[in-house]
Design a protein around this motif. Sequence first.
Motif, PDB file in Angstrom:
ATOM      1  N   LEU A  78     -10.918  -3.935   6.797  1.00 31.91           N
ATOM      2  CA  LEU A  78     -11.328  -2.315   7.270  1.00 31.91           C
ATOM      3  C   LEU A  78     -12.283  -2.156   8.262  1.00 31.91           C
ATOM      4  CD1 LEU A  78      -9.258  -0.511   7.104  1.00 31.91           C
ATOM      5  CD2 LEU A  78     -11.175   0.383   5.371  1.00 31.91           C
ATOM      6  N   GLN A  79     -12.629  -1.847   9.612  1.00 35.12           N
ATOM      7  CA  GLN A  79     -13.194  -1.991  10.320  1.00 35.12           C
ATOM      8  C   GLN A  79     -13.390  -0.911  10.803  1.00 35.12           C
ATOM      9  OE1 GLN A  79     -15.122  -4.888  11.521  1.00 35.12           O
ATOM     10  NE2 GLN A  79     -13.823  -4.893  10.077  1.00 35.12           N
ATOM     11  N   PRO A  80     -14.163  -0.012  11.209  1.00 36.89           N
ATOM     12  CA  PRO A  80     -14.837   1.460  11.885  1.00 36.89           C
ATOM     13  C   PRO A  80     -13.585   2.397  12.596  1.00 36.89           C
ATOM     14  CG  PRO A  80     -16.880   0.469  11.293  1.00 36.89           C
ATOM     15  CD  PRO A  80     -15.716  -0.592  11.900  1.00 36.89           C
ATOM     16  N   ASP A  81     -12.912   1.199  12.935  1.00 41.88           N
ATOM     17  CA  ASP A  81     -12.187   2.154  14.011  1.00 41.88           C
ATOM     18  C   ASP A  81     -10.637   2.070  14.010  1.00 41.88           C
ATOM     19  OD1 ASP A  81     -10.479   1.333  17.112  1.00 41.88           O
ATOM     20  OD2 ASP A  81     -11.368   2.879  16.626  1.00 41.88           O
ATOM     21  N   ASP A  82     -10.348   1.853  12.298  1.00 44.88           N
ATOM     22  CA  ASP A  82      -9.356   1.527  11.417  1.00 44.88           C
ATOM     23  C   ASP A  82      -8.975   2.619  10.556  1.00 44.88           C
ATOM     24  OD1 ASP A  82      -9.648  -1.953  10.223  1.00 44.88           O
ATOM     25  OD2 ASP A  82      -9.089  -1.366  12.676  1.00 44.88           O
ATOM     26  N   PHE A  83      -9.640   3.984  10.380  1.00 44.54           N
ATOM     27  CA  PHE A  83      -9.641   5.157   9.931  1.00 44.54           C
ATOM     28  C   PHE A  83      -8.630   6.213  10.875  1.00 44.54           C
ATOM     29  CE2 PHE A  83     -12.363   4.162   6.060  1.00 44.54           C
ATOM     30  CZ  PHE A  83     -13.339   2.974   6.683  1.00 44.54           C
ATOM     31  N   ALA A  84      -7.759   5.970  10.012  1.00 38.73           N
ATOM     32  CA  ALA A  84      -6.504   6.772  10.754  1.00 38.73           C
ATOM     33  C   ALA A  84      -5.513   7.049   9.934  1.00 38.73           C
ATOM     34  CB  ALA A  84      -6.289   6.202  11.350  1.00 38.73           C
ATOM     35  N   THR A  85      -4.379   7.899  10.414  1.00 35.25           N
ATOM     36  CA  THR A  85      -3.018   7.768   9.753  1.00 35.25           C
ATOM     37  C   THR A  85      -2.146   6.685  10.148  1.00 35.25           C
ATOM     38  OG1 THR A  85      -3.528  10.458   9.375  1.00 35.25           O
ATOM     39  CG2 THR A  85      -1.267   9.198   9.064  1.00 35.25           C
ATOM     40  N   TYR A  86      -1.693   6.414   8.850  1.00 33.05           N
ATOM     41  CA  TYR A  86      -0.567   5.019   9.713  1.00 33.05           C
ATOM     42  C   TYR A  86       0.846   5.656   8.820  1.00 33.05           C
ATOM     43  CZ  TYR A  86      -4.810   2.033  10.320  1.00 33.05           C
ATOM     44  OH  TYR A  86      -5.672   2.169  10.721  1.00 33.05           O
ATOM     45  N   TYR A  87       2.269   5.735  10.002  1.00 31.87           N
ATOM     46  CA  TYR A  87       3.371   5.756   9.596  1.00 31.87           C
ATOM     47  C   TYR A  87       4.001   4.858   9.608  1.00 31.87           C
ATOM     48  CZ  TYR A  87       2.008  10.651  10.802  1.00 31.87           C
ATOM     49  OH  TYR A  87       1.473  11.853  10.507  1.00 31.87           O
ATOM     50  N   CYS A  88       5.158   3.910   8.387  1.00 32.30           N
ATOM     51  CA  CYS A  88       5.827   3.757   8.934  1.00 32.30           C
ATOM     52  C   CYS A  88       7.324   4.258  10.375  1.00 32.30           C
ATOM     53  CB  CYS A  88       6.512   2.679   7.669  1.00 32.30           C
ATOM     54  SG  CYS A  88       7.380   4.142   6.442  1.00 32.30           S
ATOM     55  N   GLN A  89       8.555   3.684  10.924  1.00 33.79           N
ATOM     56  CA  GLN A  89       9.214   3.694  10.801  1.00 33.79           C
ATOM     57  C   GLN A  89      10.902   3.192  11.111  1.00 33.79           C
ATOM     58  OE1 GLN A  89       9.617   3.508  15.233  1.00 33.79           O
ATOM     59  NE2 GLN A  89      11.734   4.195  14.825  1.00 33.79           N
ATOM     60  N   GLN A  90      11.774   3.278  10.153  1.00 35.43           N
ATOM     61  CA  GLN A  90      12.302   3.445  10.742  1.00 35.43           C
ATOM     62  C   GLN A  90      13.702   3.092  11.339  1.00 35.43           C
ATOM     63  OE1 GLN A  90      15.925   2.852   9.591  1.00 35.43           O
ATOM     64  NE2 GLN A  90      15.951   5.126   9.563  1.00 35.43           N
ATOM     65  N   TYR A  91      14.256   1.928  12.148  1.00 34.62           N
ATOM     66  CA  TYR A  91      15.741   1.975  12.599  1.00 34.62           C
ATOM     67  C   TYR A  91      16.568   1.268  12.526  1.00 34.62           C
ATOM     68  CZ  TYR A  91      18.913   0.349  16.511  1.00 34.62           C
ATOM     69  OH  TYR A  91      19.868  -0.463  16.362  1.00 34.62           O
ATOM     70  N   ASP A  92      17.943   2.389  12.540  1.00 34.92           N
ATOM     71  CA  ASP A  92      18.742   2.547  12.477  1.00 34.92           C
ATOM     72  C   ASP A  92      20.248   2.464  12.838  1.00 34.92           C
ATOM     73  OD1 ASP A  92      21.872   3.613   9.662  1.00 34.92           O
ATOM     74  OD2 ASP A  92      20.981   1.186  10.042  1.00 34.92           O
ATOM     75  N   ASN A  93      20.540   1.859  13.803  1.00 33.54           N
ATOM     76  CA  ASN A  93      21.681   2.148  14.803  1.00 33.54           C
ATOM     77  C   ASN A  93      21.395   2.987  15.504  1.00 33.54           C
ATOM     78  OD1 ASN A  93      24.447   1.989  15.500  1.00 33.54           O
ATOM     79  ND2 ASN A  93      25.520   3.086  14.314  1.00 33.54           N
ATOM     80  N   TYR A  94      20.074   3.119  16.260  1.00 33.69           N
ATOM     81  CA  TYR A  94      19.829   4.523  17.082  1.00 33.69           C
ATOM     82  C   TYR A  94      19.801   5.371  16.511  1.00 33.69           C
ATOM     83  CZ  TYR A  94      21.570   1.184  20.466  1.00 33.69           C
ATOM     84  OH  TYR A  94      21.757   0.826  21.583  1.00 33.69           O
ATOM     85  N   LEU A  95      19.245   5.438  15.077  1.00 35.01           N
ATOM     86  CA  LEU A  95      18.834   7.090  14.032  1.00 35.01           C
ATOM     87  C   LEU A  95      17.152   6.003  13.710  1.00 35.01           C
ATOM     88  CD1 LEU A  95      21.983   8.317  12.503  1.00 35.01           C
ATOM     89  CD2 LEU A  95      20.541   8.479  14.567  1.00 35.01           C
ATOM     90  N   TYR A  96      16.382   6.998  14.016  1.00 31.88           N
ATOM     91  CA  TYR A  96      15.106   6.671  13.300  1.00 31.88           C
ATOM     92  C   TYR A  96      14.268   7.841  12.356  1.00 31.88           C
ATOM     93  CZ  TYR A  96      15.603   4.725  18.245  1.00 31.88           C
ATOM     94  OH  TYR A  96      16.248   4.555  19.066  1.00 31.88           O
ATOM     95  N   THR A  97      13.663   7.391  11.824  1.00 30.02           N
ATOM     96  CA  THR A  97      13.009   8.410  10.257  1.00 30.02           C
ATOM     97  C   THR A  97      11.687   7.550  10.287  1.00 30.02           C
ATOM     98  OG1 THR A  97      15.246   8.004   8.951  1.00 30.02           O
ATOM     99  CG2 THR A  97      12.815   9.358   7.896  1.00 30.02           C
ATOM    100  N   PHE A  98      10.505   8.686  10.486  1.00 30.34           N
ATOM    101  CA  PHE A  98       9.603   8.120   9.683  1.00 30.34           C
ATOM    102  C   PHE A  98       9.072   8.428   8.722  1.00 30.34           C
ATOM    103  CE2 PHE A  98       7.438   7.142  13.898  1.00 30.34           C
ATOM    104  CZ  PHE A  98       8.660   7.713  15.024  1.00 30.34           C
ATOM    105  N   GLY A  99       7.994   8.061   7.921  1.00 36.53           N
ATOM    106  CA  GLY A  99       7.268   8.013   6.544  1.00 36.53           C
ATOM    107  C   GLY A  99       6.375   9.166   6.855  1.00 36.53           C
ATOM    108  N   GLN A 100       6.440   9.383   5.544  1.00 35.85           N
ATOM    109  CA  GLN A 100       5.365  10.805   6.223  1.00 35.85           C
ATOM    110  C   GLN A 100       4.288  10.307   6.038  1.00 35.85           C
ATOM    111  OE1 GLN A 100       6.184   9.084   3.274  1.00 35.85           O
ATOM    112  NE2 GLN A 100       4.357  10.395   1.389  1.00 35.85           N
ATOM    113  N   GLY A 101       3.860   9.042   6.333  1.00 38.76           N
ATOM    114  CA  GLY A 101       2.188   9.344   6.603  1.00 38.76           C
ATOM    115  C   GLY A 101       1.531   9.031   5.129  1.00 38.76           C
TER     116      GLY A 101
END
Lengths: 107, 125
Positions: A78-101
């Motif tokens: 981990l570097q100092p610049d890495d403190f942030a919020t991270y999201y995953c996102q799925q792609y399923d046949n042109y529909l997308y959903t993000f994780g809650q972070g």
Amino acid sequence: DIQMTQSPSTLSASVGDRVTITCRASQSISSWLAWYQQKPGKPPKLLIYKASILERGVPSRFSGSGSGTEFTLTISSLQPDDFATYYCQQYDNYLYTFGQGTNLDNK
Amino acid sequence: QVLLHESGPGLVKPSETLSLTCTVSGASISDYHWSWIRQSPGKGLEWIAYMYYSGNTHYNPSLKSRVIMSLDTSKNQFSLKLSSVTAADTAVYYCARDYRLWLGDVWEYYGMDVWGQGTTVTVSS
């Protein structure tokens, strides 16, 4: 609809730590998963696509793995610049959903 | 370098229609795929809509009845209209490039690789 669940929601870590964030899909999405980093007041930044391919310009300390329903984002040192919020996102046949972070903060 | 810039009213009254435009520079909108995403205050990201210039359009099922996305190739812009807004539609709205490559028989998805800075829309009377 495919739901994405990230864990943990909050992660406290220190510079130099190895950090892992998990994302689970409610059904199989093969490798159709992306990871983003977001800092306050900024748009998300693409880090990884197709579960494990590093976007150009993203440091090699970031890596992604997984397929089907379980995926991980790992920051090797981990570097100092890495403190942030991270999201995953799925792609399923042109529909997308993000994780809650996952909010990664400085311990 | 591809740049995206969102524009539109920052304040919309309840029950009215929210209209936003994304201006693209550094690329032709007919060469790529595009999406709208929003983020409510202190919350996560919610995908709203996707479009390719061919007319292929897809919407978030939870918003589908209220959303229209369109492209204007003459202005190199794409737009979002969200009708019958409520306070729950208050958010930062982002436009983004949906990066895909044509593999001969399918478009392979590689994530949203370019984002606008976002525009804040508040729904209030």
